[in-house]
Design a protein around this motif. Structure first.
Motif, PDB file in Angstrom:
ATOM      1  N   GLY A   1       0.824  -1.212   0.000  1.00  0.00           N
ATOM      2  CA  GLY A   1       0.000   0.000   0.000  1.00  0.00           C
ATOM      3  C   GLY A   1       0.847   1.246   0.000  1.00  0.00           C
ATOM      4  N   GLY A   2       0.187   2.401   0.170  1.00  0.00           N
ATOM      5  CA  GLY A   2       0.899   3.670   0.163  1.00  0.00           C
ATOM      6  C   GLY A   2       1.877   3.800   1.318  1.00  0.00           C
ATOM      7  N   PHE A   3       1.563   3.134   2.445  1.00  0.00           N
ATOM      8  CA  PHE A   3       2.447   3.205   3.609  1.00  0.00           C
ATOM      9  C   PHE A   3       3.646   2.281   3.446  1.00  0.00           C
ATOM     10  CE2 PHE A   3       3.709   1.836   7.895  1.00  0.00           C
ATOM     11  CZ  PHE A   3       3.884   3.056   8.518  1.00  0.00           C
TER      12      PHE A   3
ATOM     13  N   VAL B   1       1.514  -7.695   9.442  1.00  0.00           N
ATOM     14  CA  VAL B   1       2.535  -6.720   9.817  1.00  0.00           C
ATOM     15  C   VAL B   1       2.694  -5.710   8.681  1.00  0.00           C
ATOM     16  CG1 VAL B   1       4.947  -6.394  10.444  1.00  0.00           C
ATOM     17  CG2 VAL B   1       3.722  -8.419  11.252  1.00  0.00           C
ATOM     18  N   LYS B   2       2.307  -4.457   8.946  1.00  0.00           N
ATOM     19  CA  LYS B   2       2.450  -3.400   7.931  1.00  0.00           C
ATOM     20  C   LYS B   2       3.710  -2.606   8.237  1.00  0.00           C
ATOM     21  CE  LYS B   2      -0.671  -0.024   7.554  1.00  0.00           C
ATOM     22  NZ  LYS B   2      -1.906   0.692   7.110  1.00  0.00           N
ATOM     23  N   ARG B   3       4.653  -2.666   7.321  1.00  0.00           N
ATOM     24  CA  ARG B   3       5.966  -2.054   7.528  1.00  0.00           C
ATOM     25  C   ARG B   3       6.108  -0.810   6.657  1.00  0.00           C
ATOM     26  NH1 ARG B   3      11.790  -4.589   5.601  1.00  0.00           N
ATOM     27  NH2 ARG B   3      13.136  -3.419   7.054  1.00  0.00           N
ATOM     28  N   GLY B   4       6.320   0.341   7.272  1.00  0.00           N
ATOM     29  CA  GLY B   4       6.484   1.585   6.524  1.00  0.00           C
ATOM     30  C   GLY B   4       7.738   1.557   5.676  1.00  0.00           C
ATOM     31  N   ALA B   5       7.605   1.967   4.417  1.00  0.00           N
ATOM     32  CA  ALA B   5       8.758   2.037   3.526  1.00  0.00           C
ATOM     33  C   ALA B   5       9.460   3.372   3.693  1.00  0.00           C
ATOM     34  CB  ALA B   5       8.304   1.854   2.076  1.00  0.00           C
TER      35      ALA B   5
ATOM     36  N   LYS C   1     -12.558   1.757   0.312  1.00  0.00           N
ATOM     37  CA  LYS C   1     -12.395   1.086  -0.984  1.00  0.00           C
ATOM     38  C   LYS C   1     -12.371  -0.411  -0.743  1.00  0.00           C
ATOM     39  CE  LYS C   1      -7.352   1.808  -0.849  1.00  0.00           C
ATOM     40  NZ  LYS C   1      -6.192   2.373  -1.577  1.00  0.00           N
ATOM     41  N   SER C   2     -12.532  -1.179  -1.802  1.00  0.00           N
ATOM     42  CA  SER C   2     -12.663  -2.629  -1.655  1.00  0.00           C
ATOM     43  C   SER C   2     -11.396  -3.271  -1.105  1.00  0.00           C
ATOM     44  CB  SER C   2     -13.035  -3.256  -3.002  1.00  0.00           C
ATOM     45  OG  SER C   2     -12.057  -2.947  -3.990  1.00  0.00           O
ATOM     46  N   SER C   3     -10.234  -2.682  -1.344  1.00  0.00           N
ATOM     47  CA  SER C   3      -8.993  -3.263  -0.821  1.00  0.00           C
ATOM     48  C   SER C   3      -8.825  -3.004   0.666  1.00  0.00           C
ATOM     49  CB  SER C   3      -7.783  -2.703  -1.581  1.00  0.00           C
ATOM     50  OG  SER C   3      -7.709  -1.300  -1.454  1.00  0.00           O
ATOM     51  N   ASN C   4      -9.622  -2.090   1.237  1.00  0.00           N
ATOM     52  CA  ASN C   4      -9.581  -1.827   2.677  1.00  0.00           C
ATOM     53  C   ASN C   4     -10.739  -2.483   3.419  1.00  0.00           C
ATOM     54  OD1 ASN C   4      -7.201  -0.373   2.683  1.00  0.00           O
ATOM     55  ND2 ASN C   4      -8.216   1.609   2.428  1.00  0.00           N
ATOM     56  N   ILE C   5     -11.458  -3.363   2.751  1.00  0.00           N
ATOM     57  CA  ILE C   5     -12.506  -4.163   3.371  1.00  0.00           C
ATOM     58  C   ILE C   5     -11.998  -5.592   3.394  1.00  0.00           C
ATOM     59  CG2 ILE C   5     -14.878  -4.985   3.160  1.00  0.00           C
ATOM     60  CD1 ILE C   5     -15.561  -2.333   1.818  1.00  0.00           C
ATOM     61  N   LEU C   6     -11.674  -6.102   4.599  1.00  0.00           N
ATOM     62  CA  LEU C   6     -10.990  -7.383   4.743  1.00  0.00           C
ATOM     63  C   LEU C   6     -11.938  -8.459   5.268  1.00  0.00           C
ATOM     64  CD1 LEU C   6      -7.632  -6.142   6.324  1.00  0.00           C
ATOM     65  CD2 LEU C   6      -8.292  -6.267   3.907  1.00  0.00           C
ATOM     66  N   LEU C   7     -11.571  -9.716   5.006  1.00  0.00           N
ATOM     67  CA  LEU C   7     -12.408 -10.862   5.364  1.00  0.00           C
ATOM     68  C   LEU C   7     -11.605 -11.854   6.192  1.00  0.00           C
ATOM     69  CD1 LEU C   7     -13.981 -11.401   1.823  1.00  0.00           C
ATOM     70  CD2 LEU C   7     -14.960 -10.108   3.716  1.00  0.00           C
ATOM     71  N   ASP C   8     -12.170 -12.302   7.324  1.00  0.00           N
ATOM     72  CA  ASP C   8     -11.454 -13.265   8.150  1.00  0.00           C
ATOM     73  C   ASP C   8     -11.731 -14.681   7.669  1.00  0.00           C
ATOM     74  OD1 ASP C   8     -13.648 -13.181  11.095  1.00  0.00           O
ATOM     75  OD2 ASP C   8     -13.934 -14.040   9.100  1.00  0.00           O
ATOM     76  N   GLU C   9     -11.343 -15.669   8.461  1.00  0.00           N
ATOM     77  CA  GLU C   9     -11.461 -17.057   8.020  1.00  0.00           C
ATOM     78  C   GLU C   9     -12.911 -17.472   7.816  1.00  0.00           C
ATOM     79  OE1 GLU C   9      -9.698 -19.438  11.046  1.00  0.00           O
ATOM     80  OE2 GLU C   9     -10.843 -18.510  12.679  1.00  0.00           O
ATOM     81  N   ASN C  10     -13.858 -16.782   8.458  1.00  0.00           N
ATOM     82  CA  ASN C  10     -15.281 -17.080   8.289  1.00  0.00           C
ATOM     83  C   ASN C  10     -15.977 -16.102   7.354  1.00  0.00           C
ATOM     84  OD1 ASN C  10     -15.197 -19.254  10.210  1.00  0.00           O
ATOM     85  ND2 ASN C  10     -15.139 -17.700  11.833  1.00  0.00           N
TER      86      ASN C  10
ATOM     87  N   GLY D   1      -5.146   5.144   8.346  1.00  0.00           N
ATOM     88  CA  GLY D   1      -4.056   6.118   8.303  1.00  0.00           C
ATOM     89  C   GLY D   1      -4.459   7.485   7.795  1.00  0.00           C
ATOM     90  N   LEU D   2      -5.525   7.547   6.981  1.00  0.00           N
ATOM     91  CA  LEU D   2      -5.969   8.830   6.440  1.00  0.00           C
ATOM     92  C   LEU D   2      -7.196   9.372   7.161  1.00  0.00           C
ATOM     93  CD1 LEU D   2      -5.603   8.218   2.581  1.00  0.00           C
ATOM     94  CD2 LEU D   2      -3.941   9.187   4.172  1.00  0.00           C
ATOM     95  N   SER D   3      -7.639   8.685   8.213  1.00  0.00           N
ATOM     96  CA  SER D   3      -8.877   9.077   8.901  1.00  0.00           C
ATOM     97  C   SER D   3      -8.754  10.476   9.484  1.00  0.00           C
ATOM     98  CB  SER D   3      -9.216   8.075   9.997  1.00  0.00           C
ATOM     99  OG  SER D   3      -9.462   6.802   9.446  1.00  0.00           O
ATOM    100  N   LYS D   4      -9.906  11.128   9.606  1.00  0.00           N
ATOM    101  CA  LYS D   4      -9.940  12.525  10.048  1.00  0.00           C
ATOM    102  C   LYS D   4     -11.133  12.716  10.978  1.00  0.00           C
ATOM    103  CE  LYS D   4      -8.246  16.789   9.194  1.00  0.00           C
ATOM    104  NZ  LYS D   4      -6.833  17.169   9.294  1.00  0.00           N
ATOM    105  N   THR D   5     -10.910  13.493  12.034  1.00  0.00           N
ATOM    106  CA  THR D   5     -12.028  13.855  12.908  1.00  0.00           C
ATOM    107  C   THR D   5     -12.962  14.789  12.172  1.00  0.00           C
ATOM    108  OG1 THR D   5     -10.591  13.658  14.835  1.00  0.00           O
ATOM    109  CG2 THR D   5     -12.648  14.864  15.126  1.00  0.00           C
ATOM    110  N   GLY D   6     -14.261  14.553  12.295  1.00  0.00           N
ATOM    111  CA  GLY D   6     -15.257  15.325  11.575  1.00  0.00           C
ATOM    112  C   GLY D   6     -15.432  16.733  12.120  1.00  0.00           C
TER     113      GLY D   6
END
Length: 810
Positions: free
Chosen positions: A491-493, A509-513, A608-617, A626-631
């Motif tokens: 991803g972008g991070f 594990v998301k590792r910043g580049a 977006k669809s790539s940020n909607i994840l599915l577990d084993e069930n 990371g881009l979230s903002k207080t309203g």
């Protein structure tokens, strides 16, 4: 004097305007002070503002209207220079004879009042000087304001022109033209965030936007040799709780350059500082936020003076503007020749940006994770707008606004290719100006999770919520030293790896580049967001690591990856229509929780669809905050912020106006819904021109009643006509051009639950419709006919959502 600082100036004036211009020894050869419309001279703290007709400047044409506040009218302004004004009904010019060429201040005083038939708050006019536009179609918005400009006069006269807009008039209460000391404004300065390393200022005009004194102290003009007002930094400081205010003006030593003309001892003698010895619970940058006009470059002047350290101490720290490094290791002692209390100032030119906020930061210098020098300090700050290529200092003439207007027009006429081109250019422009090193973007360096505190002294990262701060060695072991064989996403991070901890827990594990365009700001935002929330449809945060220049976030592992992969990958089993509906419902629940569960709305900003994840069930969880903002606040309609998100999912209203609301998430979710229905990418250049954009293609087919033609062929025979029609209606409403016309996420969620009810129980999974499960509801399936879909008449929304809450808490 400062755009956006009108409230501060009102406080200044209401307290005592008599000290506005105290003379402390500066005696310029060009010194024109005019009290416009006044029949007599006015003396203000040793400075004399001359009456009309008493000055050597020539007004052409001489005809004007002299206005004076009615003695019976109320006025919050005590100074006589604001009691009168000149009104111009046609273009009028002052011509000032200039004795010495060089930089001059032009200060314009405006305070509207009503005179006969002229209501000055309705005046609309432009002001120019030499070849520069200072104001364009300007209106004074209540109260009063002083506009301050700096011009390099290279002739024997300076012409200042007031031009009324069509069917309006111009006015001015007072003005001054004053020669500046030669040393005050540089010929050029180092540029950051652009290709140029140095930029000349000699042919450009400046406008003072902000002038701030650190140390939580206001400096009045009577305490400044050049009659400047310095606002207190308190209201601009982001993390006030980590700051220490100090004042020691007697320690300032003007034994060498700079002189008091650069800044007075009351500025250099006070400071806002961070003492890492005292603030060991959390090491944070000191950051100040300032509103600026996007599309302009700015001259930013930092004022430093070491008034606190011991002779043997070193004072080295970092300096940033936005996410760009001004200095990785500013050695203040070395720059001042080890003279304690000697002032030092630093000028840089900040590139033009589309961000309406400028963040200025100073932070502790570290090496190998250790903070070597205890003191981080800033004494004063000045931000000056630089005239653009059109010789304008007014935002209405900026190239940025022209570009945005073009984008809006393009959207209005519906020319898709124009939209794509504008977005691509916009994203490219943003990328060019971003920092290339993640180390330049440090805003907060977090310590052990059990010890982290916010600015109120309470725990920022509770161990009960995020576990603990993982050592890098443990993460390397879990990921086989970040083996590419365990790579599960990019991803972008940075990259995302599958990992297994020693207790056999699977993690992502998301590792910043190092070259990440996001960096620590998003790193911190994601940790803050996910440490606050627990919801079965939001991905859970396990821990983090910020060791040895690594920025790593550890999440629960989602066995079945992203919704995007399941929609597009031929290697994965095709999701059934009912399962797709359940995924949409789950994602909507996650977003609804973000929008409603706290005092302020949390806007995801990258749905977006790539940020909607599915577990084993195949349980759905929304990820990547990371881009979230207080309203916005209760009394606000939106948050003004730079555009961030993913191409194809961006709300067009947010894109063109930089006005973010929760309805921006709704738009993005509408795009996801059509992705789910059609099983194709949001943008696919390989398709025929009319089908490249999923949104345009789907919306057109929906309007023509042809939705069945765009359903994913793999779903043949699965989608009931009533379900398809209702699902398409909901998605189309989410994609309305204006945010106010879109439903809330709560409304979307209810309607998606209703779509599941329409779908019936055939082939259902473990999902139960809340309508049938309402313990006290008397609503039957028959009552939920298509005739009531529009307003869902007769259904108790409170009961429905109460049931949803009970389900989510199981």
């Amino acid at each position: 004097m400062m755009r956006g600082g009108t409230i501060r100036l009102l406080i200044w004036v209401s307290s005592a305007f008599c000290f506005l211009f105290g003379s402390l020894g500066f005696d310029p050869v060009d010194n024109f002070l005019i009290d416009c419309g006044s029949p007599t001279n006015q003396t203000v703290s040793n400075r004399v503002f001359l009456a009309d007709g008493s000055y050597s400047a020539v007004l052409s044409p001489p005809q004007k209207i002299i206005a004076k506040i009615n003695s019976n009218s109320s006025s919050s302004i005590d100074s006589d220079v604001f009691q009168t004004a000149l009104i111009f009904t046609e273009a009028s010019s002052y011509t000032f004879p200039i004795s010495k060429q060089g930089r001059h201040w032009v200060r314009l005083y405006f305070s509207p009042f009503v005179h006969n038939s002229y209501n000055m708050s309705q005046a609309k006019f432009s002001v120019s000087a030499q070849t520069f536009t200072l104001l364009k179609d300007y209106q004074v918005e209540g109260g009063f304001i002083i506009k301050e400009y700096i011009l390099n006069v290279t002739s024997s006269s300076l012409v200042l022109t007031f031009t009324p807009s069509s069917n309006s008039f111009a006015f001015v209460n007072a003005l001054e033209v004053v020669l500046l000391p030669d040393e005050l404004i540089p010929e050029g300065a180092r540029a950051i965030g652009s290709k140029e390393t140095e930029q000349s200022l000699s042919q450009l005009a400046l406008e003072t936007v902000w002038r701030v004194n650190m140390g939580n102290k206001t400096v009045s003009p009577q305490n400044d040799t050049l009659w400047r007002f310095w606002d207190s930094d308190y209201s601009y400081l982001r993390y006030e709780g980590v700051a220490t205010y100090v004042s020691k003006p007697e320690a300032v030593n003007y034994s060498a350059s700079p002189t008091k003309y650069i800044a007075p001892s009351s500025v250099y003698g006070s400071a806002t500082m961070l003492d890492t010895k005292k603030e060991s619970r959390m090491i944070a940058n000191l950051t100040w936020n300032f509103d600026v006009e996007h599309g302009f470059k700015y001259l930013v002047r930092f004022h430093f003076c070491d008034i606190m350290s011991k002779p043997a101490d070193s004072v080295i720290f970092k300096v940033f503007i936005n996410d760009l490094s001004v200095s990785d290791s500013l050695d203040l002692k070395n720059l001042t020749s080890d003279v304690l209390g000697r002032p030092y100032f630093m000028d840089v030119i900040m590139r033009a940006s589309d961000n309406p906020t400028m963040n200025v930061s100073v932070g502790p210098y570290s090496k190998d994770g250790a903070y070597l020098y205890p003191i981080t300090i800033l004494n004063g700050l000045e931000i000056m707008k630089i005239s653009n290529s059109r010789s304008s200092l007014d935002v209405s003439l900026s190239n940025s606004s022209k570009m945005k207007l073009g984008v809006i027009v393009g959207l209005a006429v519906g020319v898709f290719l124009a939209i794509v081109l504008a977005i691509v250019l916009f994203l490219f422009y943003r990328r060019r100006g971003r920092a290339r090193a993640i180390h330049s973007k440090t805003e907060v360096v977090m310590v052990n999770a059990e010890e982290g505190k916010d600015n109120n002294g309470t725990a920022m990262f509770s161990a009960s919520k995020i576990g603990y701060r993982f050592p890098l060695a443990a993460i390397q072991e879990a990921t086989d030293n970040f083996s590419e064989n365990l790579l599960i996403g990019v991803g972008g991070f940075g990259k995302v790896y599958k990992g297994v901890l020693r207790d056999s827990t699977k993690v992502a594990v998301k590792r910043g580049a190092p070259q990440s365009k996001q960096g620590l700001a998003e790193f911190r935002t994601e940790i803050e967001m996910l440490s606050q929330f627990r919801h079965r449809h939001l991905v859970s945060l396990i821990g983090y690591c910020d060791e040895k220049d690594e920025l790593i976030i550890i999440y629960e592992y989602m066995e079945n990856g992203s919704l995007k992969n399941h929609l597009y990958s031929s290697d994965l089993r095709c999701l059934s229509w009912r399962k797709r509906l359940e995924i949409c419902v789950g994602a909507a629940k996650g977003l609804h929780y973000l929008h409603t569960s706290s005092e302020k709305t949390i806007i995801h900003r990258d749905v977006k669809s790539s940020n909607i994840l599915l577990d084993e069930n195949l349980m759905v969880k929304v990820a990547d905050f990371g881009l979230s903002k207080t309203g916005p606040e209760i009394d606000q309609t939106h948050v003004s912020t730079a555009v961030k998100g993913s191409f194809g999912y961006l709300d067009p209203e947010y894109l063109t106006r930089q006005q973010l609301t929760e309805k921006s998430d709704v738009y993005s979710f509408g795009v996801v819904m059509f992705e789910v229905l059609c099983g194709r990418p949001v943008i696919d250049p390989s398709l025929p021109r009319e089908e490249v954009s999923l949104v345009e293609w789907a919306m057109k087919r929906h309007q023509n009643g042809q939705l069945e033609e765009i359903v994913d062929p793999r779903l043949a025979g699965q989608v009931k006509p009533d379900t398809l029609r209702k699902f398409g209606d909901v998605a189309a409403k989410c994609l309305a051009g204006r945010g106010v016309d879109r439903p809330t996420v709560g409304d979307v969620l209810w309607n998606l639950e209703f779509v599941l009810q329409l779908e019936g129980n055939d082939g259902r999974s473990d999902h139960a419709s809340p309508v049938n499960n309402l313990e006290t509801s008397t609503v039957s399936t028959a009552e939920l006919s298509m005739g009531s879909v529009g307003d869902i008449a007769g259904v108790s929304m409170s009961k429905v959502f109460a049931q949803m809450v009970r389900e989510d808490m199981r």
